[in-house]
Design an enzyme around this catalytic site. Structure first.
Site, PDB file in Angstrom:
ATOM      1  N   ARG A 122      17.999 -17.203  -7.990  1.00 11.00           N
ATOM      2  CA  ARG A 122      16.790 -17.868  -8.530  1.00 11.00           C
ATOM      3  C   ARG A 122      15.959 -18.556  -7.441  1.00 11.00           C
ATOM      4  O   ARG A 122      15.223 -19.497  -7.714  1.00 11.00           O
ATOM      5  CB  ARG A 122      17.136 -18.864  -9.632  1.00 11.00           C
ATOM      6  CG  ARG A 122      17.800 -18.221 -10.821  1.00 11.00           C
ATOM      7  CD  ARG A 122      17.621 -19.059 -12.071  1.00 11.00           C
ATOM      8  NE  ARG A 122      18.317 -18.442 -13.173  1.00 11.00           N
ATOM      9  CZ  ARG A 122      19.580 -18.711 -13.497  1.00 11.00           C
ATOM     10  NH1 ARG A 122      20.264 -19.610 -12.820  1.00 11.00           N
ATOM     11  NH2 ARG A 122      20.143 -18.102 -14.502  1.00 11.00           N
ATOM     12  N   GLU A 186      -9.466  -7.312   7.153  1.00  5.58           N
ATOM     13  CA  GLU A 186      -9.192  -8.557   6.418  1.00  5.58           C
ATOM     14  C   GLU A 186      -9.799  -9.753   7.167  1.00  5.58           C
ATOM     15  O   GLU A 186     -10.199 -10.733   6.545  1.00  5.58           O
ATOM     16  CB  GLU A 186      -7.682  -8.759   6.226  1.00  5.58           C
ATOM     17  CG  GLU A 186      -6.958  -7.609   5.523  1.00  5.58           C
ATOM     18  CD  GLU A 186      -7.173  -7.541   4.004  1.00  5.58           C
ATOM     19  OE1 GLU A 186      -7.842  -8.426   3.451  1.00  5.58           O
ATOM     20  OE2 GLU A 186      -6.678  -6.576   3.378  1.00  5.58           O
ATOM     21  N   ASN A 246     -10.082 -11.211  -2.812  1.00  7.52           N
ATOM     22  CA  ASN A 246     -10.020  -9.783  -3.163  1.00  7.52           C
ATOM     23  C   ASN A 246     -11.346  -9.069  -2.913  1.00  7.52           C
ATOM     24  O   ASN A 246     -11.533  -7.939  -3.396  1.00  7.52           O
ATOM     25  CB  ASN A 246      -9.635  -9.611  -4.638  1.00  7.52           C
ATOM     26  CG  ASN A 246      -8.240 -10.123  -4.912  1.00  7.52           C
ATOM     27  OD1 ASN A 246      -7.349  -9.928  -4.108  1.00  7.52           O
ATOM     28  ND2 ASN A 246      -8.062 -10.807  -6.030  1.00  7.52           N
TER      29      ASN A 246
HETATM   30  N1  LIG Z   1       1.173 -10.541  -0.119  1.00 10.02           N
HETATM   31  C1  LIG Z   1      -0.102 -10.466   0.135  1.00 10.02           C
HETATM   32  O1  LIG Z   1      -0.859 -11.424  -0.044  1.00 10.02           O
HETATM   33  C2  LIG Z   1      -0.660  -9.192   0.693  1.00 10.02           C
HETATM   34  C3  LIG Z   1      -1.976  -9.148   1.189  1.00 10.02           C
HETATM   35  C4  LIG Z   1      -2.422  -7.972   1.768  1.00 10.02           C
HETATM   36  C5  LIG Z   1      -1.586  -6.853   1.843  1.00 10.02           C
HETATM   37  N2  LIG Z   1      -0.310  -6.946   1.349  1.00 10.02           N
HETATM   38  C6  LIG Z   1       0.613  -5.811   1.453  1.00 10.02           C
HETATM   39  O2  LIG Z   1       0.858  -5.580   2.831  1.00 10.02           O
HETATM   40  C7  LIG Z   1       1.235  -4.221   3.003  1.00 10.02           C
HETATM   41  C8  LIG Z   1       0.500  -3.649   4.203  1.00 10.02           C
HETATM   42  O3  LIG Z   1       0.869  -4.411   5.328  1.00 10.02           O
HETATM   43  P1  LIG Z   1       0.782  -3.811   6.808  1.00 10.02           P
HETATM   44  O4  LIG Z   1      -0.553  -3.218   7.020  1.00 10.02           O
HETATM   45  O5  LIG Z   1       1.271  -4.862   7.727  1.00 10.02           O
HETATM   46  O6  LIG Z   1       1.762  -2.555   6.702  1.00 10.02           O
HETATM   47  P2  LIG Z   1       3.210  -2.237   7.278  1.00 10.02           P
HETATM   48  O7  LIG Z   1       4.130  -3.366   7.098  1.00 10.02           O
HETATM   49  O8  LIG Z   1       3.594  -0.928   6.694  1.00 10.02           O
HETATM   50  O9  LIG Z   1       2.928  -2.032   8.827  1.00 10.02           O
HETATM   51  C9  LIG Z   1       2.043  -1.003   9.231  1.00 10.02           C
HETATM   52  C10 LIG Z   1       2.675  -0.112  10.300  1.00 10.02           C
HETATM   53  O10 LIG Z   1       2.817  -0.858  11.516  1.00 10.02           O
HETATM   54  C11 LIG Z   1       4.150  -0.751  12.026  1.00 10.02           C
HETATM   55  N3  LIG Z   1       4.408  -1.996  12.746  1.00 10.02           N
HETATM   56  C12 LIG Z   1       4.580  -3.235  12.220  1.00 10.02           C
HETATM   57  N4  LIG Z   1       4.622  -4.154  13.194  1.00 10.02           N
HETATM   58  C13 LIG Z   1       4.506  -3.481  14.366  1.00 10.02           C
HETATM   59  C14 LIG Z   1       4.443  -3.871  15.733  1.00 10.02           C
HETATM   60  N5  LIG Z   1       4.445  -5.173  16.093  1.00 10.02           N
HETATM   61  N6  LIG Z   1       4.310  -2.923  16.685  1.00 10.02           N
HETATM   62  C15 LIG Z   1       4.245  -1.600  16.324  1.00 10.02           C
HETATM   63  N7  LIG Z   1       4.250  -1.169  15.054  1.00 10.02           N
HETATM   64  C16 LIG Z   1       4.378  -2.108  14.084  1.00 10.02           C
HETATM   65  C17 LIG Z   1       4.989  -0.507  10.801  1.00 10.02           C
HETATM   66  O11 LIG Z   1       6.203   0.126  11.132  1.00 10.02           O
HETATM   67  C18 LIG Z   1       4.076   0.374   9.973  1.00 10.02           C
HETATM   68  O12 LIG Z   1       4.191   1.706  10.412  1.00 10.02           O
HETATM   69  C19 LIG Z   1       0.901  -3.499   1.703  1.00 10.02           C
HETATM   70  O13 LIG Z   1       2.097  -3.221   1.017  1.00 10.02           O
HETATM   71  C20 LIG Z   1       0.062  -4.516   0.934  1.00 10.02           C
HETATM   72  O14 LIG Z   1       0.244  -4.400  -0.464  1.00 10.02           O
HETATM   73  C21 LIG Z   1       0.160  -8.074   0.792  1.00 10.02           C
END
Ligand SMILES: NC(=O)c1ccc[n+]([C@@H]2O[C@H](COP(=O)([O-])OP(=O)(O)OC[C@H]3O[C@@H](n4cnc5c(N)ncnc54)[C@H](O)[C@@H]3O)[C@@H](O)[C@H]2O)c1
Length: 366
Positions: A122, A186, A246
């Site tokens: 939890r 973003e 958003n």
């Molecule tokens: N919680 C929230 O408020 C919120 C807001 C926006 C997006 N999201 C979510 O975030 C996700 C997308 O996040 P993202 O773009 O970070 O994607 P991700 O975590 O898939 O990372 C993108 C790519 O970068 C690689 N990577 C990560 N760190 C690295 C580094 N330091 N060096 C080399 N490669 C690296 C990963 O292996 C992956 O291939 C989605 O699932 C989305 O829904 C959540």
């Protein structure tokens, strides 16, 4: 190093931002629980190959016993199967409520680990160590946690705040150009939704973004985190103002759904297209001057975004896009609410956007 507090009463926490600040992790852990000597890292294989050894040695050299779970990289990792895998791993390793999980990775690992932390016994503590630009400026702060399922993205989740966030811009040096740029959508979003001066600063310093200038990155990340912290403090569970974050996302999610959330179109690329659409639709409805739309388009283009939807979806079907838009979490009683613009830095929620007008808009623009 800069520190930004997210003020949420008893659930407040600090976001530490800097360059080469990973060793601060030990202090963060001690602050949370000075007695605890065991810690669990959840990460993915790409990040693990690059950074895990360093973090593991840092923690072990300060007498932590480190449990590590490495998942595959990619959006499909935010699944029910991996959620179960994480839960069983934590329970097997006797992770207690006052233990800390460390989410080491981009938004995928942050969202999944956050949801695990929200529901393990939890609720146990977790620390976000975001490694992508998107995760550093957006997903690691604010406590939205989620996984995907066959019915859609982020449909199973919780609002659950981390206990701390450690942002080291050093991680950004190993990102692919495409993933780095995606996160920048973003960043531009924060300027568009609420800070014209910041938007103009980004427009004037595009070369610093392209060159990954460290001081510039620290400055813009700190600014985005400050804006997000303020919004989240006022509206943690998105009853109102938080929805402005958003901007562009209803259009973006429709394009992502249409491309099957695949590598064809990254989230940030969809957000760039979506923000331009939001500006164009604002102008179409008479809220925004067309020269401001051109300005927004120029800034996104200079950052390297391809703003032609046909490049990603060659046979765009407007009915499908509208259908996806109606699946948005902001739809209530079949009414679609959109985030639109009156100016750069002046966004507003239009609670009952007209589908007929949206159809006309898409027909005119495609
Ligand atoms: N919680 C929230 O408020 C919120 C807001 C926006 C997006 N999201 C979510 O975030 C996700 C997308 O996040 P993202 O773009 O970070 O994607 P991700 O975590 O898939 O990372 C993108 C790519 O970068 C690689 N990577 C990560 N760190 C690295 C580094 N330091 N060096 C080399 N490669 C690296 C990963 O292996 C992956 O291939 C989605 O699932 C989305 O829904 C959540």
């Amino acid at each position: 190093m800069l520190t930004q507090n997210v003020a949420l009463g008893s659930r407040s926490y600090d976001v530490l931002i800097g360059h080469n600040i990973l060793d601060q992790l030990v202090g963060v852990l001690k602050n949370l629980n000075a007695e605890q000597r065991s810690v669990t890292i959840i990460t993915e294989d790409t990040v693990a190959n690059l950074y895990l050894e360093k973090i593991k040695s840092l923690l072990e050299s300060t007498d932590y016993q480190v449990n590590i779970l490495i998942l595959p990289a990619g959006e499909s990792t935010k699944s029910l199967e991996n959620y179960e895998r994480c839960m069983h791993f934590c329970l097997q390793h006797n992770v207690e409520r006052n233990h800390a999980l460390i989410a080491l990775g981009g938004g995928v690992i942050g969202d999944l680990t956050g949801f695990v932390a929200a529901t393990l016994r939890r609720g146990c503590r977790f620390i976000q160590v975001p490694t992508t630009l998107l995760a550093q400026v957006d997903s690691s702060v604010g406590g939205k946690t989620a996984i995907n399922c066959q019915y859609g993205k982020n449909l199973i989740g919780a609002f659950y705040q981390p206990s701390a966030v450690l942002i080291d811009v050093n991680f950004l040096g190993t990102l692919s150009k495409r993933v780095y740029r995606s996160g920048y959508a973003e960043v531009i979003k924060y300027g568009l939704l609420g800070d014209k001066e910041f938007f103009n600063y980004l427009a004037q310093n595009n070369d610093l973004f392209l060159n990954q200038d460290i001081e510039f990155l620290i400055k813009i990340i700190a600014h985005c985190v400050e804006m997000k912290a303020n919004i989240v403090s006022r509206d943690e569970t998105e009853k109102g103002e938080r929805a402005l974050l958003n901007l562009g996302h209803t259009f973006a999610h429709a394009y992502e759904a249409e491309t099957g959330y695949s590598d064809t179109l990254h989230h940030g690329e969809a957000v760039a297209l979506g923000m331009l659409n939001a500006a164009q639709f604002s102008s179409f409805q008479g809220h925004l001057n067309t020269n401001i739309v051109d300005n927004i388009e120029n800034v996104l283009f200079a950052a390297g975004f391809n703003l032609n939807i046909i490049y990603y979806i060659s046979d765009l079907n407007i009915d499908n896009i509208l259908k996806h838009m109606m699946q948005d979490k902001k739809v209530s009683n079949y009414r679609l609410s959109l985030i639109l613009l009156k100016d750069i830095g002046h966004s507003f929620i239009q609670p009952d956007s007209c589908i007929k007008e949206l159809r006309e808009f898409f027909t005119l623009n495609n």
